[in-house]
Motif scaffolding. Structure first.
Motif, PDB file in Angstrom:
ATOM      1  N   GLY A  10       0.807  -1.216   0.000  1.00 33.66           N
ATOM      2  CA  GLY A  10       0.000   0.000   0.000  1.00 33.66           C
ATOM      3  C   GLY A  10       0.838   1.264   0.000  1.00 33.66           C
ATOM      4  N   GLN A  43      -9.235   9.642  -2.936  1.00 34.10           N
ATOM      5  CA  GLN A  43     -10.486   9.290  -2.228  1.00 34.10           C
ATOM      6  C   GLN A  43     -10.421   9.949  -0.867  1.00 34.10           C
ATOM      7  OE1 GLN A  43     -10.071   4.948  -2.622  1.00 34.10           O
ATOM      8  NE2 GLN A  43     -11.950   4.997  -3.824  1.00 34.10           N
ATOM      9  N   GLU A  46      -9.510  15.742   1.838  1.00 39.10           N
ATOM     10  CA  GLU A  46      -8.256  16.505   1.708  1.00 39.10           C
ATOM     11  C   GLU A  46      -8.045  17.560   2.796  1.00 39.10           C
ATOM     12  OE1 GLU A  46      -7.196  16.583  -2.851  1.00 39.10           O
ATOM     13  OE2 GLU A  46      -9.255  17.288  -2.562  1.00 39.10           O
ATOM     14  N   ALA A 170     -18.403   7.159   2.220  1.00 37.64           N
ATOM     15  CA  ALA A 170     -18.278   8.610   2.075  1.00 37.64           C
ATOM     16  C   ALA A 170     -18.319   8.949   0.592  1.00 37.64           C
ATOM     17  CB  ALA A 170     -16.975   9.091   2.703  1.00 37.64           C
ATOM     18  N   PHE A 200     -15.766  22.063   2.796  1.00 39.91           N
ATOM     19  CA  PHE A 200     -14.366  22.459   3.004  1.00 39.91           C
ATOM     20  C   PHE A 200     -13.934  23.392   1.866  1.00 39.91           C
ATOM     21  CE2 PHE A 200     -13.061  18.122   5.169  1.00 39.91           C
ATOM     22  CZ  PHE A 200     -13.861  18.435   6.265  1.00 39.91           C
ATOM     23  N   VAL A 266      -8.458   5.356  12.294  1.00 36.44           N
ATOM     24  CA  VAL A 266      -9.270   6.485  11.841  1.00 36.44           C
ATOM     25  C   VAL A 266     -10.022   7.025  13.051  1.00 36.44           C
ATOM     26  CG1 VAL A 266     -11.281   7.087  10.443  1.00 36.44           C
ATOM     27  CG2 VAL A 266      -9.542   5.610   9.484  1.00 36.44           C
ATOM     28  N   ILE A 274      -5.657  10.554   8.031  1.00 39.26           N
ATOM     29  CA  ILE A 274      -4.313  10.787   7.480  1.00 39.26           C
ATOM     30  C   ILE A 274      -3.272  10.825   8.610  1.00 39.26           C
ATOM     31  CG2 ILE A 274      -2.836  12.287   6.103  1.00 39.26           C
ATOM     32  CD1 ILE A 274      -5.301  13.377   4.708  1.00 39.26           C
ATOM     33  N   PHE A 390      -8.124  14.598  11.661  1.00 39.01           N
ATOM     34  CA  PHE A 390      -7.670  14.668  10.261  1.00 39.01           C
ATOM     35  C   PHE A 390      -6.265  14.156  10.140  1.00 39.01           C
ATOM     36  CE2 PHE A 390     -10.785  18.006  10.650  1.00 39.01           C
ATOM     37  CZ  PHE A 390     -11.546  17.823   9.524  1.00 39.01           C
TER      38      PHE A 390
HETATM   39  C1  LIG Z   1     -14.412  10.288   0.790  1.00 35.54           C
HETATM   40  C2  LIG Z   1     -13.366  10.280   1.870  1.00 35.54           C
HETATM   41  C3  LIG Z   1     -12.976  11.468   2.454  1.00 35.54           C
HETATM   42  C4  LIG Z   1     -11.976  11.472   3.453  1.00 35.54           C
HETATM   43  N1  LIG Z   1     -11.558  12.677   3.945  1.00 35.54           N
HETATM   44  C5  LIG Z   1     -10.522  12.720   4.822  1.00 35.54           C
HETATM   45  C6  LIG Z   1      -9.996  13.957   5.261  1.00 35.54           C
HETATM   46  O1  LIG Z   1     -10.427  15.025   4.852  1.00 35.54           O
HETATM   47  N2  LIG Z   1      -8.963  13.930   6.155  1.00 35.54           N
HETATM   48  C7  LIG Z   1      -8.424  12.767   6.602  1.00 35.54           C
HETATM   49  O2  LIG Z   1      -7.509  12.804   7.448  1.00 35.54           O
HETATM   50  N3  LIG Z   1      -8.899  11.580   6.187  1.00 35.54           N
HETATM   51  C8  LIG Z   1      -9.914  11.517   5.293  1.00 35.54           C
HETATM   52  N4  LIG Z   1     -10.369  10.307   4.835  1.00 35.54           N
HETATM   53  C9  LIG Z   1      -9.709   9.084   5.300  1.00 35.54           C
HETATM   54  C10 LIG Z   1      -8.334   8.954   4.660  1.00 35.54           C
HETATM   55  O3  LIG Z   1      -8.432   9.111   3.279  1.00 35.54           O
HETATM   56  C11 LIG Z   1      -7.732   7.582   4.989  1.00 35.54           C
HETATM   57  O4  LIG Z   1      -7.818   7.380   6.378  1.00 35.54           O
HETATM   58  C12 LIG Z   1      -6.276   7.496   4.545  1.00 35.54           C
HETATM   59  O5  LIG Z   1      -6.176   7.571   3.152  1.00 35.54           O
HETATM   60  C13 LIG Z   1      -5.683   6.177   5.026  1.00 35.54           C
HETATM   61  O6  LIG Z   1      -4.392   5.994   4.503  1.00 35.54           O
HETATM   62  P1  LIG Z   1      -3.857   4.513   4.258  1.00 35.54           P
HETATM   63  O7  LIG Z   1      -2.484   4.667   3.771  1.00 35.54           O
HETATM   64  O8  LIG Z   1      -4.120   3.676   5.444  1.00 35.54           O
HETATM   65  O9  LIG Z   1      -4.802   3.896   3.134  1.00 35.54           O
HETATM   66  P2  LIG Z   1      -5.033   4.358   1.642  1.00 35.54           P
HETATM   67  O10 LIG Z   1      -4.814   5.806   1.471  1.00 35.54           O
HETATM   68  O11 LIG Z   1      -6.344   3.777   1.252  1.00 35.54           O
HETATM   69  O12 LIG Z   1      -3.864   3.614   0.853  1.00 35.54           O
HETATM   70  C14 LIG Z   1      -3.882   2.212   0.659  1.00 35.54           C
HETATM   71  C15 LIG Z   1      -3.158   1.934  -0.641  1.00 35.54           C
HETATM   72  O13 LIG Z   1      -2.991   0.520  -0.791  1.00 35.54           O
HETATM   73  C16 LIG Z   1      -3.147   0.183  -2.151  1.00 35.54           C
HETATM   74  N5  LIG Z   1      -3.484  -1.241  -2.207  1.00 35.54           N
HETATM   75  C17 LIG Z   1      -4.584  -1.859  -1.705  1.00 35.54           C
HETATM   76  N6  LIG Z   1      -4.510  -3.188  -1.915  1.00 35.54           N
HETATM   77  C18 LIG Z   1      -3.335  -3.418  -2.551  1.00 35.54           C
HETATM   78  C19 LIG Z   1      -2.686  -4.597  -3.016  1.00 35.54           C
HETATM   79  N7  LIG Z   1      -3.231  -5.811  -2.889  1.00 35.54           N
HETATM   80  N8  LIG Z   1      -1.485  -4.487  -3.622  1.00 35.54           N
HETATM   81  C20 LIG Z   1      -0.907  -3.259  -3.786  1.00 35.54           C
HETATM   82  N9  LIG Z   1      -1.474  -2.105  -3.362  1.00 35.54           N
HETATM   83  C21 LIG Z   1      -2.671  -2.182  -2.737  1.00 35.54           C
HETATM   84  C22 LIG Z   1      -4.257   1.112  -2.625  1.00 35.54           C
HETATM   85  O14 LIG Z   1      -4.236   1.279  -4.026  1.00 35.54           O
HETATM   86  C23 LIG Z   1      -3.932   2.405  -1.874  1.00 35.54           C
HETATM   87  O15 LIG Z   1      -3.125   3.269  -2.635  1.00 35.54           O
HETATM   88  C24 LIG Z   1     -11.374  10.257   3.856  1.00 35.54           C
HETATM   89  C25 LIG Z   1     -11.791   9.061   3.288  1.00 35.54           C
HETATM   90  C26 LIG Z   1     -12.760   9.055   2.283  1.00 35.54           C
HETATM   91  C27 LIG Z   1     -13.159   7.736   1.660  1.00 35.54           C
END
Ligand SMILES: Cc1cc2nc3c(=O)[nH]c(=O)nc-3n(C[C@H](O)[C@H](O)[C@H](O)COP(=O)(O)OP(=O)(O)OC[C@H]3O[C@@H](n4cnc5c(N)ncnc54)[C@H](O)[C@@H]3O)c2cc1C
Length: 390
Positions: A10, A43, A46, A170, A200, A266, A274, A390
């Motif tokens: 990821g 997604q 931001e 969302a 926002f 989260v 984030i 956030f």
């Molecule tokens: C609509 C929406 C609005 C949001 N707004 C906010 C906000 O304003 N502020 C905030 O702090 N949070 C917000 N969030 C939450 C925030 O986006 C997430 O908590 C954050 O992105 C989590 O980061 P992460 O690295 O855990 O996961 P992700 O950002 O989801 O990254 C996971 C990555 O793993 C990759 N992946 C998955 N499976 C595989 C695989 N098998 N092999 C290789 N790659 C893979 C995916 O492509 C992805 O790029 C929001 C979420 C949504 C859905």
């Protein structure tokens, strides 16, 4: 089979911050990201707290991802009651921000393999076998694994983790023009159960979205736009899912740890992940390096240390889920009364005489006082959400 020391699945904020942490400690992790370009598709609403910038020494100026600074928020309750708060956050370009983290990881010595989906992971006695769809369908053998694959946590489930907590949906429009003033949150137990609508404002555009357990999200968001007379052109639509109940119980298992959304990192009030995700990534990387170093020296090491490292942070406290359950479980009647008590007040700066007035208003609404513990959970939960939401 190619040998690597640490696999990170990821390339989101959690996985990339883990990679930075590992590489900065002198090891070379390999990040697998299924999409061809880090950070896309976006997604996310931001919004990112000033605390995240400070924690990770990320500049707020002279970069390409900060588009607007906000120093206040407005929490709207039914009957148009509004409470002011002092959330300090930046609107970012999430794709560019993720790419910034990726560059930082590469500069520190990490390898990032984009367009490489991890299809399967086997944990056998000789180590981990990571099967990908990358060039020639390469299989890798790795000593340690950080799973930061996002909210759906598909691989984690095949490896005996139980992240199958509820996910909340969302949905967001990017709209032309600046609508609203601060970061605005609209709570309504009937229209947006277990969530809210957000406005926002950015630079010449606004992210307007909804997070809720209810169905027909698009119809709900459309009627919110109508109600608020937000008429700008919709230039983009995005959607996704978010873990709803905060950190999962089992975060580590021998040579595997979960980070970010995969681990439920989260905030269950604002559903932002984030900052929490990056924090978990940082410590996942720390634990991974400790595991590798101890293995080299044949010293026993338990990755349960990961949970202990995280436990010192407020986002791990059970009060967050208590606040979530109590606050989102209330009716509109309760929310309206709460809104009336604090209407037009800056909750972080209530002066002495206003405190007396507020307390008097509370006494006038004995139904609110029926559950003083619930009010305390709301107070404490929102306080944490201000810093970690956030
Ligand atoms: C609509 C929406 C609005 C949001 N707004 C906010 C906000 O304003 N502020 C905030 O702090 N949070 C917000 N969030 C939450 C925030 O986006 C997430 O908590 C954050 O992105 C989590 O980061 P992460 O690295 O855990 O996961 P992700 O950002 O989801 O990254 C996971 C990555 O793993 C990759 N992946 C998955 N499976 C595989 C695989 N098998 N092999 C290789 N790659 C893979 C995916 O492509 C992805 O790029 C929001 C979420 C949504 C859905």
């Amino acid at each position: 089979m190619e040998k690597i020391s640490m696999a990170i699945v990821g390339g989101g904020p959690a996985g990339l911050q883990a990679a930075i942490s590992v590489a900065e400690q002198g090891f070379q992790p390999t990040v697998f990201e299924e999409h061809p370009r880090i950070g896309t598709p976006v997604q996310c609403g931001e919004g990112m707290s000033i605390n995240a910038f400070q924690d990770f020494s990320i500049p707020t100026k002279n970069n390409e991802f900060c588009v607007r600074e906000h120093k206040g928020c407005q929490l709207f309750f039914p009957s148009n009651k509004v409470i002011y708060g002092d959330i300090h956050a930046f609107m970012i370009k999430r794709d560019i921000f993720d790419q910034y983290l990726a560059n930082k990881a590469i500069e520190a010595g990490a390898e990032i393999k984009t367009a490489t989906k991890v299809l399967d992971i086997k944990n056998i006695s000789e180590g981990l076998v990571v099967k990908t769809n990358g060039k020639d369908n390469t299989t890798y053998s790795s000593e340690f694994l950080i799973l930061a694959e996002g909210a759906r946590a598909k691989l984690a489930q095949t490896l005996n983790f139980h992240p199958s907590q509820p996910l909340i949906k969302a949905f967001e429009y990017k709209i032309k023009g600046e609508w609203g003033e601060d970061l605005e949150f609209y709570f309504d137990a009937q229209k947006y159960p277990f969530g809210y609508c957000w406005v926002f404002p950015r630079n010449n555009e606004t992210n307007v979205g909804i997070v809720t357990t209810a169905n027909q999200m698009k119809a709900r968001l459309d009627s919110f736009l109508k109600e608020k007379k937000i008429t700008g052109k919709i230039v983009k639509k995005i959607g996704g899912v978010i873990p709803m109940n905060g950190p999962v119980e089992k975060l580590a298992l021998n040579n595997i740890v979960l980070a970010g959304d995969t681990a439920g990192m989260v905030n269950p009030i604002f559903y932002g992940g984030i900052r929490i995700g990056m924090t978990s990534g940082k410590f996942a990387g720390k634990v991974g390096v400790e595991y590798l170093k101890n293995k080299e020296e044949k010293i026993e090491y338990s990755t349960q240390q990961y949970t202990q490292y995280l436990q010192k942070f407020q986002f791990m406290k059970s009060i967050n889920l208590k606040c979530h359950t109590f606050f989102y479980g209330r009716s509109n009647e309760f929310l309206t009364k709460l809104g009336k008590v604090f209407d037009k007040q800056f909750v972080n700066q209530i002066e002495k005489w206003e405190k007396v007035k507020t307390f008097g208003n509370l006494l006038k609404k004995p139904s609110l006082l029926r559950n003083p513990r619930g009010l305390l959970w709301i107070y404490l939960g929102f306080k944490i959400a201000r810093d970690w939401g956030f």
